[in-house]
Motif scaffolding. Sequence first.
Motif, PDB file in Angstrom:
ATOM      1  N   TYR A  94       0.837  -1.212   0.000  1.00  0.00           N
ATOM      2  CA  TYR A  94       0.000   0.000   0.000  1.00  0.00           C
ATOM      3  C   TYR A  94       0.872   1.263   0.000  1.00  0.00           C
ATOM      4  O   TYR A  94       0.645   2.195  -0.784  1.00  0.00           O
ATOM      5  CB  TYR A  94      -0.914  -0.013   1.224  1.00  0.00           C
ATOM      6  N   ASN A  95       1.885   1.276   0.855  1.00  0.00           N
ATOM      7  CA  ASN A  95       2.761   2.452   0.940  1.00  0.00           C
ATOM      8  C   ASN A  95       3.557   2.662  -0.344  1.00  0.00           C
ATOM      9  O   ASN A  95       3.789   3.802  -0.766  1.00  0.00           O
ATOM     10  CB  ASN A  95       3.715   2.312   2.128  1.00  0.00           C
ATOM     11  N   SER A  96       3.977   1.561  -0.966  1.00  0.00           N
ATOM     12  CA  SER A  96       4.732   1.702  -2.222  1.00  0.00           C
ATOM     13  C   SER A  96       3.846   2.283  -3.323  1.00  0.00           C
ATOM     14  O   SER A  96       4.316   3.060  -4.165  1.00  0.00           O
ATOM     15  CB  SER A  96       5.301   0.351  -2.660  1.00  0.00           C
ATOM     16  N   ALA A 139      -3.929   2.014  -5.002  1.00  0.00           N
ATOM     17  CA  ALA A 139      -3.925   1.902  -3.541  1.00  0.00           C
ATOM     18  C   ALA A 139      -5.354   1.797  -3.009  1.00  0.00           C
ATOM     19  O   ALA A 139      -5.638   1.003  -2.097  1.00  0.00           O
ATOM     20  CB  ALA A 139      -3.218   3.107  -2.931  1.00  0.00           C
ATOM     21  N   TYR A 140      -6.250   2.583  -3.596  1.00  0.00           N
ATOM     22  CA  TYR A 140      -7.656   2.523  -3.162  1.00  0.00           C
ATOM     23  C   TYR A 140      -8.262   1.158  -3.488  1.00  0.00           C
ATOM     24  O   TYR A 140      -8.998   0.582  -2.676  1.00  0.00           O
ATOM     25  CB  TYR A 140      -8.465   3.624  -3.854  1.00  0.00           C
ATOM     26  N   THR A 168      -7.511  -2.881 -16.458  1.00  0.00           N
ATOM     27  CA  THR A 168      -6.082  -2.541 -16.507  1.00  0.00           C
ATOM     28  C   THR A 168      -5.543  -2.278 -15.105  1.00  0.00           C
ATOM     29  O   THR A 168      -4.454  -2.737 -14.737  1.00  0.00           O
ATOM     30  CB  THR A 168      -5.866  -1.292 -17.384  1.00  0.00           C
ATOM     31  N   LEU A 169      -6.314  -1.549 -14.320  1.00  0.00           N
ATOM     32  CA  LEU A 169      -5.926  -1.217 -12.947  1.00  0.00           C
ATOM     33  C   LEU A 169      -5.751  -2.487 -12.117  1.00  0.00           C
ATOM     34  O   LEU A 169      -4.780  -2.643 -11.374  1.00  0.00           O
ATOM     35  CB  LEU A 169      -7.002  -0.319 -12.334  1.00  0.00           C
ATOM     36  N   ARG A 170      -6.687  -3.384 -12.270  1.00  0.00           N
ATOM     37  CA  ARG A 170      -6.640  -4.648 -11.534  1.00  0.00           C
ATOM     38  C   ARG A 170      -5.408  -5.475 -11.920  1.00  0.00           C
ATOM     39  O   ARG A 170      -4.719  -6.034 -11.067  1.00  0.00           O
ATOM     40  CB  ARG A 170      -7.914  -5.439 -11.832  1.00  0.00           C
ATOM     41  N   SER A 171      -5.118  -5.527 -13.229  1.00  0.00           N
ATOM     42  CA  SER A 171      -3.964  -6.289 -13.704  1.00  0.00           C
ATOM     43  C   SER A 171      -2.658  -5.710 -13.172  1.00  0.00           C
ATOM     44  O   SER A 171      -1.753  -6.444 -12.771  1.00  0.00           O
ATOM     45  CB  SER A 171      -3.935  -6.302 -15.238  1.00  0.00           C
ATOM     46  N   ARG A 172      -2.575  -4.379 -13.168  1.00  0.00           N
ATOM     47  CA  ARG A 172      -1.351  -3.736 -12.671  1.00  0.00           C
ATOM     48  C   ARG A 172      -1.171  -3.963 -11.177  1.00  0.00           C
ATOM     49  O   ARG A 172      -0.052  -4.159 -10.696  1.00  0.00           O
ATOM     50  CB  ARG A 172      -1.397  -2.239 -12.981  1.00  0.00           C
TER      51      ARG A 172
END
Length: 483
Positions: free
Chosen positions: A20-22, A32-33, A61-65
């Motif tokens: 999360y911090n990274s 992060a959200y 795309t967000l999920r894959s990343r």
Amino acid sequence: MAKLKNIIRQLSEKDFNAVYNSLIDSNAEKSAYLLKSMREKSLPDSKIMEELEVNTNAYYTLRSRLNQKIEEYLLQQMENPRTDILKKVANINEIIFTKKRAIAIATLKKLEKELLDYDLSNELTIVYKSLKKLQVHSPDYFNYSQLYNRHVAYMLAVDKAEDLVADYFKKYGHYTLTQGPTDLLELSLINKEVNSTCSLYDSHRLYVYKSCINIWHRLFVEPDENVSEEELEPVEDMLLKVDKILDEYHLDSIYYHLRVVFEYLKLEYYNHYHVFRKAEKYFEEVNENIPTLMSNYSLFTFPSHFLNTKLERALRLGNEQELYEENDAIFAIYEPDMQDIPKLLNYIAYRALSCYYAGKYSEAARWINNLLNEVSLKKYPMAQLEIKVLLALQYCLMNDFDLFNQLINSIQRQIRILGKDNVEPILSFTKALKIAISETKRQKEQKIRAVLDKYRLFEKPDNIFSPTMQIRIDDEFIIKLSH
């Protein structure tokens, strides 16, 4: 999605906070959200998309990343004693020249045990070669000479098995385009040869390599129905045994990467026998990894067949129109290998069919035209014919009479060369297209229906490249052609 949620929820508090911090530090607030939502909330995907203010494509795309970010973190945290062992092997000469003989022998024997645990045959030959030298005046010299010779032979067997697996799937790709008896014979011979090679040693590594071929061969080349059950190890038993091997040697880097291959084989196995409920357990993981599978795993399987499986699944579930939007996210960074013709054809046909089912006929035609302009398919006339007919369908639906007539003449010439009896499904399909684009309106729908009723009688084998057989022939399609 379920897989990603499970991984996130199983992260320790320390690991979760680190990831999360990274993400926060790298200004990836949305990722992060998403990470936090999946861990702390039980929101449906639609609600998360709404809160993130993204569409389906961007969400995928967000999920894959995020999944990739978590995997990278976990890999970094993984302790890998295998790396330490390899460093020790690299320092063997230092041990021989700087340590007392007894200490050097004891060190090498300990290293031998560790290498045996990891089945590192190449490195074992170095250890045995060194032990043989150190024991040159000892009765143990003969023993280590034998071990050295045996592991050199084993190392060559492993190399041969790897080459056979790669050759098999290269040949299988050609077979899907040609259906030639020579290719079929070669596939059977390679299958027998890999079994023969692997039977020489009681090796889990050779068993894993052998399973890559054996399972595929029994699903798509020589079905189990053609062989008595007593002669074969059940496929489910093979998959279970491989799973145990991969779990036991989980730090082995090759096994780590081969896990997705066997998830893919499970999917294809259950799909082949229409046990769709079980197949669904593996679909999502394979689907998320398909760009990597397509790019990097052709030496161990035939990954582009998944695209056929995926399309057939979508047709079965009735969500084939969603494939087009999903493709942009999944294949955003995928670069097809223009020299791997079988894989390239499967990929282009899948992209074109996805466009077709989304009603984007001109884009489907563009995919196919780009292929025909960039790659020569003269070696694969049947595959070339299939691709051309798929293109003709797009021209027909676009009402582009000039391009259609020009292409249909080329198709008819090719049909005459190949022989009408050899391309009966294509012949029926093109006949329906010619009726559809003709100016006559009298009983057009009935004529098209009569032709396509015959076309429906042809079955699509799993191991033939035939994208035209993946066109849904229903009332909607017939009406579309009639108007």
